[in-house]
Design a protein around this motif. Structure first.
Motif, PDB file in Angstrom:
ATOM      1  N   GLU A  63       9.175  13.531 -10.777  1.00 41.52           N
ATOM      2  CA  GLU A  63       8.690  12.743  -9.648  1.00 41.52           C
ATOM      3  C   GLU A  63       8.131  11.420 -10.176  1.00 41.52           C
ATOM      4  O   GLU A  63       7.434  11.397 -11.198  1.00 41.52           O
ATOM      5  N   ARG A  70       0.841  -1.195   0.000  1.00 41.24           N
ATOM      6  CA  ARG A  70       0.000   0.000   0.000  1.00 41.24           C
ATOM      7  C   ARG A  70       0.876   1.244   0.000  1.00 41.24           C
ATOM      8  O   ARG A  70       2.036   1.211   0.443  1.00 41.24           O
ATOM      9  N   GLY A  71       0.336   2.326  -0.470  1.00 39.03           N
ATOM     10  CA  GLY A  71       1.115   3.552  -0.577  1.00 39.03           C
ATOM     11  C   GLY A  71       1.612   4.090   0.733  1.00 39.03           C
ATOM     12  O   GLY A  71       2.697   4.676   0.810  1.00 39.03           O
ATOM     13  N   THR A  72       0.843   3.900   1.810  1.00 40.75           N
ATOM     14  CA  THR A  72       1.258   4.412   3.110  1.00 40.75           C
ATOM     15  C   THR A  72       2.552   3.764   3.604  1.00 40.75           C
ATOM     16  O   THR A  72       3.283   4.360   4.398  1.00 40.75           O
ATOM     17  N   ARG A  86      10.327   6.411   2.330  1.00 43.36           N
ATOM     18  CA  ARG A  86       9.717   7.210   1.272  1.00 43.36           C
ATOM     19  C   ARG A  86      10.083   6.646  -0.098  1.00 43.36           C
ATOM     20  O   ARG A  86      11.219   6.220  -0.334  1.00 43.36           O
ATOM     21  N   LEU A  87       9.114   6.664  -1.007  1.00 44.66           N
ATOM     22  CA  LEU A  87       9.398   6.163  -2.346  1.00 44.66           C
ATOM     23  C   LEU A  87      10.545   6.938  -2.989  1.00 44.66           C
ATOM     24  O   LEU A  87      11.383   6.360  -3.692  1.00 44.66           O
ATOM     25  N   TYR A 121       0.094   1.439  -6.448  1.00 47.99           N
ATOM     26  CA  TYR A 121       0.252   0.586  -5.281  1.00 47.99           C
ATOM     27  C   TYR A 121      -0.836  -0.492  -5.260  1.00 47.99           C
ATOM     28  O   TYR A 121      -1.803  -0.443  -6.009  1.00 47.99           O
ATOM     29  N   PHE A 142       5.105   3.389   1.898  1.00 47.93           N
ATOM     30  CA  PHE A 142       6.201   4.119   1.257  1.00 47.93           C
ATOM     31  C   PHE A 142       6.145   5.607   1.591  1.00 47.93           C
ATOM     32  O   PHE A 142       6.608   6.440   0.818  1.00 47.93           O
ATOM     33  N   SER A 143       5.597   5.950   2.738  1.00 47.08           N
ATOM     34  CA  SER A 143       5.488   7.344   3.161  1.00 47.08           C
ATOM     35  C   SER A 143       6.635   7.700   4.101  1.00 47.08           C
ATOM     36  O   SER A 143       7.506   6.868   4.387  1.00 47.08           O
ATOM     37  N   ASP A 144       6.617   8.930   4.614  1.00 47.58           N
ATOM     38  CA  ASP A 144       7.716   9.387   5.463  1.00 47.58           C
ATOM     39  C   ASP A 144       7.854   8.554   6.724  1.00 47.58           C
ATOM     40  O   ASP A 144       8.962   8.376   7.233  1.00 47.58           O
ATOM     41  N   ARG A 145       6.760   8.004   7.247  1.00 49.48           N
ATOM     42  CA  ARG A 145       6.815   7.155   8.427  1.00 49.48           C
ATOM     43  C   ARG A 145       6.485   5.701   8.087  1.00 49.48           C
ATOM     44  O   ARG A 145       6.327   4.869   8.983  1.00 49.48           O
ATOM     45  N   GLY A 146       6.382   5.404   6.795  1.00 52.17           N
ATOM     46  CA  GLY A 146       6.085   4.050   6.368  1.00 52.17           C
ATOM     47  C   GLY A 146       7.265   3.118   6.567  1.00 52.17           C
ATOM     48  O   GLY A 146       8.426   3.532   6.518  1.00 52.17           O
TER      49      GLY A 146
END
Length: 265
Positions: free
Chosen positions: A194, A160-162, A172-173, A199, A164-168
């Motif tokens: 970018e 899931r996209g979350t 981060r992707l 996902y 690959f997030s800053d707190r994932g």
């Protein structure tokens, strides 16, 4: 085609890597090629699995390398490149890169990177004397060997996209793809955009696929108008002779890979 459209006509190379022709990667590749052609652009597609692309660099890549001789890959690569003596498959792909105004890499995210066959395409095609080396302009900037081209990563990921997030948990992707965005594209002078990501790719419902196509169409339409990632140029005065960012060049609180982005404004 109107005169205005003709002036905006661009040449785009799509390099795709997935062993299954019915995969999401293949569907996105076909969609991108069709969409770009419908907009009036010229498109070439290198389907690496369909081409049975040789992924490994070895002495066979350099026809004039002496049998049994020690292989200095960088040296042999440069000599073969400058002499026009690379193997026909590599020479053909280099011609496509030279021909292009933009390169799109379409691939599934495997072990936080590209499939080996696509890495092998870069290893062999981005040869010394073509994409880097002492005989071409210095890296990391708009004057480097492959400057003047846009570059877009289009990736599919099962997570899931979350994630690959800053707190994932995966990070981060932008950080996961930094070795390609900065270390391949920007190193050779190409302007990376970018990345585009789909996902939940392992079980994507039809409505999500339709939404992904619409989102991808918007990114493809902006291939030559979106601002590229604002990486710093090596020769822009931000780095010392040891290629380290000068103290104070970053905005307060900046750390990690973000150090190599120009501050906003």
């Amino acid at each position: 085609m109107t005169e205005t459209t003709a002036r905006q006509r661009k040449k785009i190379l799509v390099v795709t890597a997935h062993p299954e022709p019915r995969s999401l990667t293949a569907a996105l590749t076909a969609f991108a090629a069709d969409h770009l052609r419908a907009a009036g652009h010229e498109v070439r597609v290198s389907d690496l699995y369909a081409m049975k692309w040789k992924a490994t660099v070895d002495a066979d890549d350099f026809p004039e390398h002496p049998a049994g001789g020690r292989l200095d890959v960088m040296g042999a690569s440069q000599r073969a490149t400058l002499a026009g003596r690379l193997t026909p498959d590599v020479a053909a792909e280099q011609e496509k890169v030279h021909w292009s105004d933009a390169v799109v890499l379409q691939f599934p995210l495997w072990w936080f990177s590209m499939p080996a066959i696509l890495k092998g395409w870069i290893d062999r095609v981005f040869s010394c004397g073509f994409a880097y080396g002492p005989e071409v302009p210095a890296p990391y900037g708009g004057g480097a060997a492959l400057a003047g081209r846009r570059a877009l990563l289009s990736v599919t990921a099962g997570a899931r996209g979350t994630a690959f997030s800053d707190r994932g948990v995966h990070g981060r992707l932008a950080d996961v793809l930094h070795p390609i965005q900065h270390g391949v594209f920007w190193f050779t002078g190409m302007e990376p955009l970018e990345p585009f990501a789909v996902y939940g790719a392992n079980d994507l419902p039809e409505d999500a696929f339709a939404a992904a196509r619409q989102a991808y169409a918007r990114r493809l339409d902006a291939l030559f108008t979106d601002e590229p990632v604002a990486f710093r140029a090596l020769a822009g005065g931000d780095y010392d002779r040891d290629m380290r960012l000068l103290p104070g060049a970053e905005a307060p609180g900046t750390s990690g890979l973000d150090l190599h982005l120009r501050p906003a404004g």
